[in-house]
Enzyme design. Structure first.
Site, PDB file in Angstrom:
ATOM      1  N   LYS A 113      42.988-108.525 -57.241  1.00 16.75           N
ATOM      2  CA  LYS A 113      44.427-108.746 -57.463  1.00 16.75           C
ATOM      3  C   LYS A 113      44.816-110.141 -57.002  1.00 16.75           C
ATOM      4  O   LYS A 113      44.585-110.518 -55.842  1.00 16.75           O
ATOM      5  CB  LYS A 113      45.248-107.725 -56.655  1.00 16.75           C
ATOM      6  CG  LYS A 113      45.342-106.371 -57.324  1.00 16.75           C
ATOM      7  CD  LYS A 113      46.001-105.380 -56.403  1.00 16.75           C
ATOM      8  CE  LYS A 113      47.461-105.181 -56.720  1.00 16.75           C
ATOM      9  NZ  LYS A 113      48.041-104.112 -55.851  1.00 16.75           N
TER      10      LYS A 113
HETATM   11  C1  E4P Z   1      50.439-101.748 -56.780  1.00 14.40           C
HETATM   12  O1  E4P Z   1      49.545-102.386 -57.286  1.00 14.40           O
HETATM   13  C2  E4P Z   1      51.594-102.360 -56.117  1.00 14.40           C
HETATM   14  O2  E4P Z   1      51.169-103.175 -55.071  1.00 14.40           O
HETATM   15  C3  E4P Z   1      52.546-101.278 -55.657  1.00 14.40           C
HETATM   16  O3  E4P Z   1      52.781-100.396 -56.728  1.00 14.40           O
HETATM   17  C4  E4P Z   1      53.841-101.833 -55.106  1.00 14.40           C
HETATM   18  O4  E4P Z   1      54.740-100.767 -54.847  1.00 14.40           O
HETATM   19  P1  E4P Z   1      56.075-100.925 -53.967  1.00 14.40           P
HETATM   20  O5  E4P Z   1      57.045-101.749 -54.723  1.00 14.40           O
HETATM   21  O6  E4P Z   1      56.548 -99.518 -53.763  1.00 14.40           O
HETATM   22  O7  E4P Z   1      55.647-101.600 -52.678  1.00 14.40           O
END
Ligand code: E4P
Length: 294
Positions: A113
């Site tokens: 990522k």
């Molecule tokens: C996933 O890849 C993301 O980091 C995650 O869904 C973020 O979620 P949030 O906005 O609830 O922190």
């Protein structure tokens, strides 16, 4: 257990192998997993160390992260495990790429990522040339998704882009519209970027992601559990999502933009304040687990 598996792949949004195993037992499968620095900071093994007065060095934190994803890796299917590089607003593409090469070697099914920034996309460009699978995170606009498409063109593996639905809802915009707009825009493309619907807060987000044919959706445990206790509803042909926030307030539609996917990725305006805020929050959560000198 879920008998009628949706076309959209289901990933667990978390940082705890025991939780992934529990959800796998509940669903009968888990297609993949996403992690991020905030979720890793919440991991119980890390929290226990901190509670007993032992903050981590950066090397120890990386080591804990590796152990967590190595425990999750065999539990999930072909959507893999997304591992996020540690990046602040000044981290260069070269620094991110160097972390990525190490992280990619941890498990056979890794996706790296990178934040949806100029440096993140440069790192993604370098990665796809070396067959390192990528997931571009903190995506909040159609322009950013267009830039992801162009920067990773030619990738042999599917590239993931993660639009954050819930965080757009939080500020009054209809995050589901972003999924819809990106899916529409990508119809003109070659299909190499898969939409991973992220920041899912409730069942309506999940069902809307299915209805829009997002290739993947990453879901926190509490929403998967709610889905299970509701008997795994799926959208029918008449499904329309409720464009309201958690308090029932109407969300603002996000209009579709005609964008040319033949331009260079640098020609899109990819700045977004939620991307900047998101990076800062990840950095703060990551640093909260570290010794002060680290
Ligand atoms: C996933 O890849 C993301 O980091 C995650 O869904 C973020 O979620 P949030 O906005 O609830 O922190």
């Amino acid at each position: 257990m879920l008998t009628n598996k949706p076309k959209t792949k289901i990933l667990v949004d978390g940082g705890d192998p025991d939780e992934t195993l529990h959800l796998k037992n509940l669903l009968g499968f888990v297609d993949g997993q996403t992690t991020n620095p905030s979720l890793i900071a919440k991991n119980s093994a890390i929290q226990q160390r901190i509670a007993s007065g032992h903050k981590l060095t950066a090397t120890e934190e990386t080591d804990e992260y590796r152990k967590i994803v190595q425990a999750i890796s065999p539990l999930v299917g072909d959507a893999g495990v997304s591992i996020e590089v540690f990046a602040d607003l000044d981290t260069s593409a070269e620094e991110m790429f160097s972390q990525a090469k190490q992280m990619f070697s941890w498990i056979p099914n890794a996706y790296i990522k990178y934040p949806c920034t100029h440096e993140g996309l440069r790192a993604a460009e370098m990665s796809v040339r070396q067959q390192i699978r990528v997931n571009i995170t903190l995506c909040f606009s159609q322009e950013q998704a267009a830039a992801v498409y162009v920067a990773t063109k030619g990738s042999n593996e599917p590239v993931y882009v993660s639009p954050f639905v819930g965080r757009l809802d939080d500020r009054g915009d209809d995050g589901i519209d972003l999924i819809k707009n990106i899916k529409t825009m990508y119809k003109k493309g070659d299909g190499h970027v898969h939409v991973l619907s992220a920041s899912i807060r409730h069942l309506d987000h999940l069902l809307a992601s299915f209805a829009l044919d997002a290739e993947l959706v990453t879901v926190p445990a509490k929403v998967i559990e709610k889905w299970a206790t509701s008997n795994f509803p799926q959208p029918d042909r008449d499904f329309t999502h409720k464009a309201v926030d958690v308090n029932g307030k109407l969300l603002k539609p996000i209009p579709y933009k005609e964008l040319d996917l033949n331009l260079t990725w640098q020609s899109f305006d990819i700045t977004h304040e939620l991307t900047t805020n998101g990076i800062q929050k990840f950095v703060a959560d990551y640093r909260s687990t570290l010794k002060r000198s680290a």
